[in-house]
Motif scaffolding. Structure first.
Motif, mmCIF file in Angstrom:
data_model
loop_
_atom_site.group_PDB
_atom_site.id
_atom_site.type_symbol
_atom_site.label_atom_id
_atom_site.label_comp_id
_atom_site.label_asym_id
_atom_site.label_seq_id
_atom_site.Cartn_x
_atom_site.Cartn_y
_atom_site.Cartn_z
ATOM 1 N N UNK A 20 0.842 -1.203 0.000
ATOM 2 C CA UNK A 20 0.000 0.000 0.000
ATOM 3 C C UNK A 20 0.875 1.249 0.000
ATOM 4 N N UNK A 21 1.963 1.208 0.772
ATOM 5 C CA UNK A 21 2.856 2.360 0.795
ATOM 6 C C UNK A 21 3.478 2.606 -0.575
ATOM 7 N N UNK A 22 4.025 1.559 -1.165
ATOM 8 C CA UNK A 22 4.723 1.713 -2.448
ATOM 9 C C UNK A 22 3.753 2.087 -3.564
ATOM 10 N N UNK A 23 2.609 1.433 -3.624
ATOM 11 C CA UNK A 23 1.693 1.628 -4.748
ATOM 12 C C UNK A 23 0.786 2.847 -4.624
ATOM 13 N N UNK A 24 0.425 3.247 -3.407
ATOM 14 C CA UNK A 24 -0.553 4.322 -3.250
ATOM 15 C C UNK A 24 -0.048 5.514 -2.434
ATOM 16 N N UNK A 25 0.318 5.256 -1.210
ATOM 17 C CA UNK A 25 0.560 6.326 -0.247
ATOM 18 C C UNK A 25 1.799 7.152 -0.576
ATOM 19 N N UNK A 26 2.812 6.546 -1.148
ATOM 20 C CA UNK A 26 4.061 7.275 -1.410
ATOM 21 C C UNK A 26 3.864 8.435 -2.378
ATOM 22 N N UNK A 27 2.792 8.438 -3.116
ATOM 23 C CA UNK A 27 2.541 9.504 -4.079
ATOM 24 C C UNK A 27 1.876 10.720 -3.433
ATOM 25 N N UNK A 28 1.440 10.572 -2.189
ATOM 26 C CA UNK A 28 0.800 11.684 -1.487
ATOM 27 C C UNK A 28 1.863 12.539 -0.805
ATOM 28 N N UNK A 29 1.897 13.806 -1.157
ATOM 29 C CA UNK A 29 2.856 14.745 -0.561
ATOM 30 C C UNK A 29 2.094 16.009 -0.192
ATOM 31 N N UNK A 30 2.309 16.498 1.031
ATOM 32 C CA UNK A 30 1.665 17.729 1.472
ATOM 33 C C UNK A 30 2.612 18.905 1.293
ATOM 34 N N UNK A 31 2.294 19.803 0.392
ATOM 35 C CA UNK A 31 3.017 21.057 0.206
ATOM 36 C C UNK A 31 4.519 20.864 0.000
ATOM 37 N N UNK A 32 4.906 19.763 -0.579
ATOM 38 C CA UNK A 32 6.314 19.432 -0.794
ATOM 39 C C UNK A 32 7.100 19.467 0.517
ATOM 40 N N UNK A 33 6.395 19.190 1.622
ATOM 41 C CA UNK A 33 7.003 19.266 2.952
ATOM 42 C C UNK A 33 6.687 18.031 3.787
ATOM 43 N N UNK A 34 5.567 17.356 3.508
ATOM 44 C CA UNK A 34 5.149 16.240 4.333
ATOM 45 C C UNK A 34 4.914 14.974 3.531
ATOM 46 N N UNK A 35 5.537 13.892 3.978
ATOM 47 C CA UNK A 35 5.377 12.584 3.355
ATOM 48 C C UNK A 35 4.788 11.636 4.375
ATOM 49 N N UNK A 36 4.003 10.693 3.897
ATOM 50 C CA UNK A 36 3.412 9.688 4.778
ATOM 51 C C UNK A 36 4.209 8.399 4.645
ATOM 52 N N UNK A 37 4.793 7.968 5.739
ATOM 53 C CA UNK A 37 5.522 6.706 5.772
ATOM 54 C C UNK A 37 4.582 5.635 6.321
#
Length: 175
Positions: A20-37
């Protein structure tokens, strides 16, 4: 057979969180400042009674898998192993007055909001601080890095809290 079933369930959880992280979540970025691990959910939600050696090994394996997918040269592995090392200390720090039952899991419904939020905040922030400081490699842009740590820790914690609320079972009072 119970041991084999437990190992298969954990292997499936490893694949689900990592996938799920590799396929979906890694593409979500907040304001080029926050990543979801998101993959941290696998490590954070391991059973409480998991031996530290096993935690370190699965932390390394999960981190290495992320490093392979993102070509990050060991950053994920190093930060994940630090999380796996610190987790028993944090669990010991947060031990309830009556101690943990052998069947206890890290579950917001079972352990309570206060316990869960302290547990999640400490470990996610530790992981993110290690990851982003190692990524930076110096203290040149420390302000932006602190912003990344804060925003990413909040983003990851919120995502993992949502997973807990949606997918982990609610246990009605122990009687």
């Amino acid at each position: 057979m119970s041991g084999l079933r437990f190992i298969l369930v954990q292997a499936l959880r490893f694949i689900i969180y990592g996938g799920v992280h590799v396929l979906l979540i890694s593409r979500l970025v907040l304001f080029d400042l926050g990543w979801c691990f998101f993959y941290l959910g696998f490590l954070l939600f391991l059973p409480i009674a998991t031996p530290i050696v096993v935690q370190l090994l699965v932390s390394f394996c999960m981190g290495l898998a992320m490093d392979i997918f993102y070509d990050t040269g060991g950053l994920h592995a190093a930060a994940a192993v630090l999380l796996g090392f610190a987790r028993p200390w944090v669990l010991r720090l947060l031990t309830p007055r009556d101690g943990y039952d052998s069947a206890d899991t890290v579950n917001v419904h079972q352990m309570g909001w206060q316990w869960f939020s302290v547990y999640l905040t400490l470990l996610v922030t530790l992981h993110h601080a290690a990851f982003f400081l190692l990524e930076l490699g110096s203290f040149r842009n420390i302000g932006i890095t602190m912003g990344k740590i804060l925003v990413s820790a909040l983003f990851t914690s919120l995502a993992l809290l949502i997973v807990q609320l949606l997918f982990f079972p609610v246990r009605r009072g122990r009687q």
